[in-house]
Design a protein around this motif. Structure first.
Motif, PDB file in Angstrom:
ATOM      1  N   GLY A   1      34.496  38.610  35.981  1.00 15.49           N
ATOM      2  CA  GLY A   1      35.916  38.720  36.574  1.00 15.49           C
ATOM      3  C   GLY A   1      36.143  40.113  37.368  1.00 15.49           C
ATOM      4  O   GLY A   1      35.976  41.213  36.774  1.00 15.49           O
ATOM      5  N   TRP A   2      36.999  39.928  38.388  1.00 16.54           N
ATOM      6  CA  TRP A   2      37.404  41.075  38.873  1.00 16.54           C
ATOM      7  C   TRP A   2      38.860  40.590  39.748  1.00 16.54           C
ATOM      8  O   TRP A   2      38.890  39.664  40.239  1.00 16.54           O
ATOM      9  N   ASN A   3      39.736  41.732  39.435  1.00 15.38           N
ATOM     10  CA  ASN A   3      40.888  41.551  40.225  1.00 15.38           C
ATOM     11  C   ASN A   3      41.313  42.959  40.861  1.00 15.38           C
ATOM     12  O   ASN A   3      41.179  43.941  40.145  1.00 15.38           O
TER      13      ASN A   3
ATOM     14  N   ALA B   1      42.827  39.120  31.478  1.00 15.30           N
ATOM     15  CA  ALA B   1      41.769  38.135  31.475  1.00 15.30           C
ATOM     16  C   ALA B   1      40.676  38.537  30.574  1.00 15.30           C
ATOM     17  O   ALA B   1      40.384  37.404  29.650  1.00 15.30           O
ATOM     18  N   LEU B   2      40.276  39.490  30.397  1.00 13.98           N
ATOM     19  CA  LEU B   2      39.270  39.927  29.577  1.00 13.98           C
ATOM     20  C   LEU B   2      39.595  39.750  28.100  1.00 13.98           C
ATOM     21  O   LEU B   2      38.974  39.199  27.246  1.00 13.98           O
ATOM     22  N   ALA B   3      40.832  40.444  27.826  1.00 14.55           N
ATOM     23  CA  ALA B   3      41.317  40.376  26.309  1.00 14.55           C
ATOM     24  C   ALA B   3      41.742  38.743  26.030  1.00 14.55           C
ATOM     25  O   ALA B   3      41.526  38.504  24.750  1.00 14.55           O
ATOM     26  N   ASP B   4      42.182  37.881  27.006  1.00 10.94           N
ATOM     27  CA  ASP B   4      42.263  36.570  26.726  1.00 10.94           C
ATOM     28  C   ASP B   4      41.037  35.749  26.587  1.00 10.94           C
ATOM     29  O   ASP B   4      41.029  34.490  26.416  1.00 10.94           O
TER      30      ASP B   4
ATOM     31  N   ILE C   1      37.549  35.767  30.927  1.00 14.23           N
ATOM     32  CA  ILE C   1      36.375  35.952  31.595  1.00 14.23           C
ATOM     33  C   ILE C   1      35.597  36.768  30.406  1.00 14.23           C
ATOM     34  O   ILE C   1      35.932  37.192  29.537  1.00 14.23           O
ATOM     35  N   ASP C   2      34.363  36.827  30.665  1.00  7.71           N
ATOM     36  CA  ASP C   2      33.180  37.264  29.639  1.00  7.71           C
ATOM     37  C   ASP C   2      33.032  38.990  29.760  1.00  7.71           C
ATOM     38  O   ASP C   2      32.774  39.690  29.048  1.00  7.71           O
TER      39      ASP C   2
END
Lengths: 274, 274
Positions: free
Chosen positions: A29-31, A40-43, A46-47
């Motif tokens: 993932g990237w934003n 997103a990573l913490a949730d 995304i891996d």
């Protein structure tokens, strides 16, 4: 496969959540705004994240979820960074301008335009849902992409749980979207801009609620989509205006037969086609 | 009280079911087609039926649920048959023509126009529901009726479980209904009459579904309602057309600022007022 979801707003993050929920693929993932990527990573949406160049070089499929005007520049700026032989796609609601601009280029990867057809009246990462695409269509508009690449993308959409996949031309997509989505938004906005709208509480039932729902709109994004799909959308506005004028004339002339004919025809279309 | 429900289609039978479910009143029922009345009696939707003259002479409140054009003639034809001192009301979606015609007359009963604001895409006795009015507004337009009579009717609506009651003029009712209900139906029909409608499956999401829902319409009834509310409805069609033309011009000129301004304004109205 390693799948990179670039852009983690409503659509991007919903795609990432759907990939995690329904497939075994590894989700990169990237934003642009790092805090969103971190969230997103913490949730667990995304891996993995990391340096954009590195992510692009590893992804078997890159899904770009930006505003319409940002897609072509992103693909061109990063043209040498995408993994060789990979698929690059996007989730933007208009396709002709993007697909026809990119098909002129010669890439080491395959670009295939796509449109996962779902949305909400709210936007951003926090509005994303793992169920957003449960009853949605996945449209893709491959132009001259090799069939095997298109098949890979369509298979992924099926794995993700889209209810229906459609492969068509960018032009047909844009014409249909002008009708099923864009004009519906124009119409809902035009409706609530009536001077009477502020007085409606107490006088409204389901018809007001449903017809006006999509007036909850992100003007910044939709203005880009409307302008990028100018011709088909204007054609739909004209058809709609013509039909409104038929109703107006029949009402003005108290021509009941003509009104019944118009409504019976509309009712039949709605009954037969849904 | 003994309450007569005259006309047992979608609205009338839903009223009878609501009276039975939420109040202790004794429900008399009558329908032009006897088989429907028999069914309502067998289903327990009404407590009793019988000869119309007898029912009219006993009812403390008579609720007339006919097509718009049939209401004034019914009241006038039966003017000497309604119970003295009783309330006669109706459920028709337009009020000015009916209320202004009846207020000229001198009756032994009180006529008060009303509009229980709910509907379905299907019509007739079999489509009626005891829950149709659960979240609905009850509008009444008493003109010169004595306040005590209006209060009785409003109290009944509250007992029945309407979420909101509004007392206003027939003219204000009709203007608001032109906006919240009638134009929404005109617009949904005009929308699905686009030549592209038959091709929409696979390309549609929630916006098409919601905006087009009320194109499922009973043309025979709505044509009467539209013509009976000609001026306010034409004014709404003109407002809507003007707004559509603003969108058209902004799209045609690729004027993004103007499009954003229109949508931000629509979004704000929808966000603030619902």
């Amino acid at each position: 496969m390693q799948i990179l979801v670039a852009g983690l707003g409503l659509i991007g993050a919903s795609i990432a959540k759907t990939l995690k929920k329904n497939t075994k693929h590894y989700v990169l993932g990237w934003n642009r705004t790092q805090t969103v990527t971190d969230k997103a990573l913490a949730d667990g949406v995304i891996d993995e994240t990391g340096n954009l160049d590195d992510l692009l070089s590893r992804a078997d499929i890159t899904i770009i979820n930006f505003y319409p005007e940002a897609i072509v520049p992103f693909v061109l700026e990063n043209r040498d960074k995408f993994k060789k032989g990979s698929i690059v796609t996007d989730s933007c609601g208009i396709k002709t301008r993007i697909c026809r601009a990119l098909e002129k280029e010669s890439f080491d990867f395959t670009y295939i335009g796509a449109h996962p057809m779902a949305g909400r009246e709210v936007s951003g990462y926090d509005a994303s849902l793992p169920t957003l695409f449960d009853n949605a269509s996945f449209i893709c508009t491959p132009t001259d992409a090799p069939k095997a690449k298109t098949d890979t993308l369509v298979e992924l959409a099926k794995e993700m749980g889209f209810r229906r996949t459609v492969v068509t031309t960018p032009e047909h997509h844009d014409e249909m979207i002008a009708f099923t989505s864009q004009i519906a938004h124009v119409l809902a906005c035009s409706y609530v801009l009536s001077p009477l709208a502020p007085q409606h509480p107490g006088f409204s039932a389901g018809s007001y609620r449903d017809v006006s729902r999509v007036a909850r709109i992100n003007g910044k994004m939709w203005s880009e989509l409307f302008i990028a799909n100018k011709e088909p959308l204007i054609s739909e506005i004209d058809d709609l205006s013509d039909n409104l004028m038929k109703f107006r004339a029949a009402i003005s002339n108290e021509n009941r037969e003509s009104l019944i004919e118009l409504m019976d025809r509309a009712n039949k279309i709605k009954e037969e086609i849904g």
